[in-house]
Design a protein around this motif. Structure first.
Motif, PDB file in Angstrom:
ATOM      1  N   LEU A   1       0.864  -1.178   0.000  1.00  0.00           N
ATOM      2  CA  LEU A   1       0.000   0.000   0.000  1.00  0.00           C
ATOM      3  C   LEU A   1       0.902   1.229   0.000  1.00  0.00           C
ATOM      4  CD1 LEU A   1      -2.626  -1.098   2.683  1.00  0.00           C
ATOM      5  CD2 LEU A   1      -2.891  -1.153   0.193  1.00  0.00           C
TER       6      LEU A   1
ATOM      7  N   ASN B   1      -3.736   1.584  10.646  1.00  0.00           N
ATOM      8  CA  ASN B   1      -4.631   1.207  11.741  1.00  0.00           C
ATOM      9  C   ASN B   1      -4.168  -0.078  12.431  1.00  0.00           C
ATOM     10  OD1 ASN B   1      -6.458   3.358  11.107  1.00  0.00           O
ATOM     11  ND2 ASN B   1      -7.206   2.127   9.382  1.00  0.00           N
TER      12      ASN B   1
ATOM     13  N   ASP C   1      -5.640  -2.760  12.964  1.00  0.00           N
ATOM     14  CA  ASP C   1      -6.089  -3.984  12.304  1.00  0.00           C
ATOM     15  C   ASP C   1      -5.335  -4.254  11.005  1.00  0.00           C
ATOM     16  OD1 ASP C   1      -7.096  -2.066  10.597  1.00  0.00           O
ATOM     17  OD2 ASP C   1      -9.195  -2.709  10.732  1.00  0.00           O
TER      18      ASP C   1
ATOM     19  N   SER D   1      -5.197  -2.277   8.351  1.00  0.00           N
ATOM     20  CA  SER D   1      -5.670  -1.464   7.231  1.00  0.00           C
ATOM     21  C   SER D   1      -4.957  -0.115   7.258  1.00  0.00           C
ATOM     22  CB  SER D   1      -7.186  -1.269   7.316  1.00  0.00           C
ATOM     23  OG  SER D   1      -7.530  -0.535   8.486  1.00  0.00           O
TER      24      SER D   1
ATOM     25  N   LYS E   1      -5.043   4.154   5.715  1.00  0.00           N
ATOM     26  CA  LYS E   1      -5.843   5.219   5.129  1.00  0.00           C
ATOM     27  C   LYS E   1      -5.135   5.831   3.917  1.00  0.00           C
ATOM     28  CE  LYS E   1      -8.116   6.586   9.452  1.00  0.00           C
ATOM     29  NZ  LYS E   1      -8.341   7.694  10.422  1.00  0.00           N
TER      30      LYS E   1
ATOM     31  N   SER F   1     -10.050   3.381   3.139  1.00  0.00           N
ATOM     32  CA  SER F   1      -9.217   2.414   3.845  1.00  0.00           C
ATOM     33  C   SER F   1      -8.961   1.233   2.932  1.00  0.00           C
ATOM     34  CB  SER F   1      -9.900   1.928   5.128  1.00  0.00           C
ATOM     35  OG  SER F   1      -9.988   2.972   6.067  1.00  0.00           O
ATOM     36  N   ALA F   2      -7.762   0.669   3.044  1.00  0.00           N
ATOM     37  CA  ALA F   2      -7.407  -0.480   2.217  1.00  0.00           C
ATOM     38  C   ALA F   2      -6.567  -1.440   3.040  1.00  0.00           C
ATOM     39  CB  ALA F   2      -6.627  -0.025   0.987  1.00  0.00           C
ATOM     40  N   THR F   3      -6.538  -2.701   2.623  1.00  0.00           N
ATOM     41  CA  THR F   3      -5.715  -3.701   3.280  1.00  0.00           C
ATOM     42  C   THR F   3      -4.856  -4.392   2.237  1.00  0.00           C
ATOM     43  OG1 THR F   3      -7.466  -5.369   3.060  1.00  0.00           O
ATOM     44  CG2 THR F   3      -7.368  -4.130   5.124  1.00  0.00           C
TER      45      THR F   3
ATOM     46  N   TYR G   1       3.904  -1.058   3.643  1.00  0.00           N
ATOM     47  CA  TYR G   1       3.267   0.254   3.619  1.00  0.00           C
ATOM     48  C   TYR G   1       4.327   1.317   3.352  1.00  0.00           C
ATOM     49  CZ  TYR G   1      -0.029  -2.407   6.593  1.00  0.00           C
ATOM     50  OH  TYR G   1      -0.874  -3.351   7.122  1.00  0.00           O
TER      51      TYR G   1
END
Length: 317
Positions: free
Chosen positions: A114, A121, A123, A125, A127, A138-140, A148
């Protein structure tokens, strides 16, 4: 306990000096677990105490004797080896080099990536601001080592001291497949602050025309500020592309942003709208830039900017 790898960013041309974005990366990564800061260099730089103060529970000193003769691959090799041996998320600065490293590492580890996220976040994910910052999503990323890249300036550094235990990691030498650096000539360093980390930014747009040296720069120097520009100003040859702010440039989040001769197109505002105080100077009061300004000045910037610079310098004398 869960953990996360952070690739330490160093100041360009200043061996052994941490870039301010490293503190932002460690802060962003902390949501995913204990931070292992990965320093890739020719030899140990002794950064463990500083990184521990920023929040690194572990400092991996990945060293390669031929580091200065290779491009990106030592960082990729280090992160690949760490992720393959002990899978965990990986956080990198969203710079041109950082985004390329992220893509290579993700491909090697068969995990998703990403890019240019603004927050991570707990979890997993992240932003993203898309469509020029007008929409936040939001993406995972799949895989055991999601990668990231975090936009510089998007996260406010929040140091929380940790142990900073040192873990040496010798890297293998390059192979015939590695690009080899045969000579290196660093770019001339500016005496002004780095634009992505500056506390004050003075930016000019098309309305400044080719008068950056006489209008924008004197005001920036009076405020010890970085100089920014819009894409239009760069495309027209008014100022250097390294100063471009926006979707296709750098993201800034200074305490004070002064924009002159800028219409306020979303392409530009997406790269500076998180600034603390926004001051706009333009002779057209209907420009959309005034809508996000904390203070708007309607008038001739070619008269206002020099007068403002002179007043600031007189008070500092």
């Amino acid at each position: 306990m869960s953990h996360v790898y952070v690739l330490v960013e160093l100041e360009a041309g200043q061996s052994g000096k941490l870039s301010p974005v490293t503190a932002e990366l460690i802060t962003a990564a902390r949501a995913l677990g204990a931070v292992s800061a990965v320093v890739v260099s020719e030899s140990s730089l002794g950064l463990a105490p500083q990184l521990a103060e920023l929040g690194a529970a572990q400092v991996v000193e990945a060293t390669a004797a031929d580091y200065s003769q290779r491009i990106l691959t030592p960082e990729v090799d280090a992160l690949h080896a760490l992720g393959a041996a002990n899978p965990a998320p990986i956080v990198i600065a969203a710079t041109p080099a950082g985004n390329e490293i992220a893509g290579r590492v993700a491909a090697r580890l068969a995990s998703g990536a990403l890019a240019n996220v603004s927050a991570i976040n707990p979890d997993g994910s992240a932003k993203h601001s898309i469509f020029g910052g007008s929409v936040e999503v939001s993406a995972t990323a799949a895989g055991s080592c999601p990668v990231y890249t975090v936009r510089p300036g998007a996260v406010k550094a929040d140091p929380q001291p940790a142990e900073g235990a040192v873990a040496p990691m010798p890297l293998p030498a390059g192979t015939d497949r590695d690009a080899v650096v045969t000579s290196f000539q660093p770019a001339k360093a500016s005496l002004r602050p780095d634009i992505s980390q500056a506390k004050v930014v003075v930016a000019g747009g098309r309305g400044v025309e080719d008068n950056f040296a006489s209008v924008v720069e004197p005001l920036a120097d009076a405020l010890d500020a970085a100089v920014g520009s819009t894409r239009d100003a760069v495309d027209l040859g008014y100022y250097d592309s390294a100063s471009q702010i926006g979707q296709t440039g750098v993201t800034v989040s200074p305490d004070l942003y002064i924009g002159m001769g800028i219409s306020g197109a979303i392409q530009h505002t997406s790269g500076m709208q998180t600034s603390g105080t926004i001051v706009v100077i333009n002779q057209d009061q209907d420009e959309p830039f005034f809508q996000i300004a904390d203070l708007g000045v309607v008038g001739d910037l070619h008269e206002i900017a020099p007068a403002l610079a002179a007043e600031i310098n007189s008070r500092r004398a």
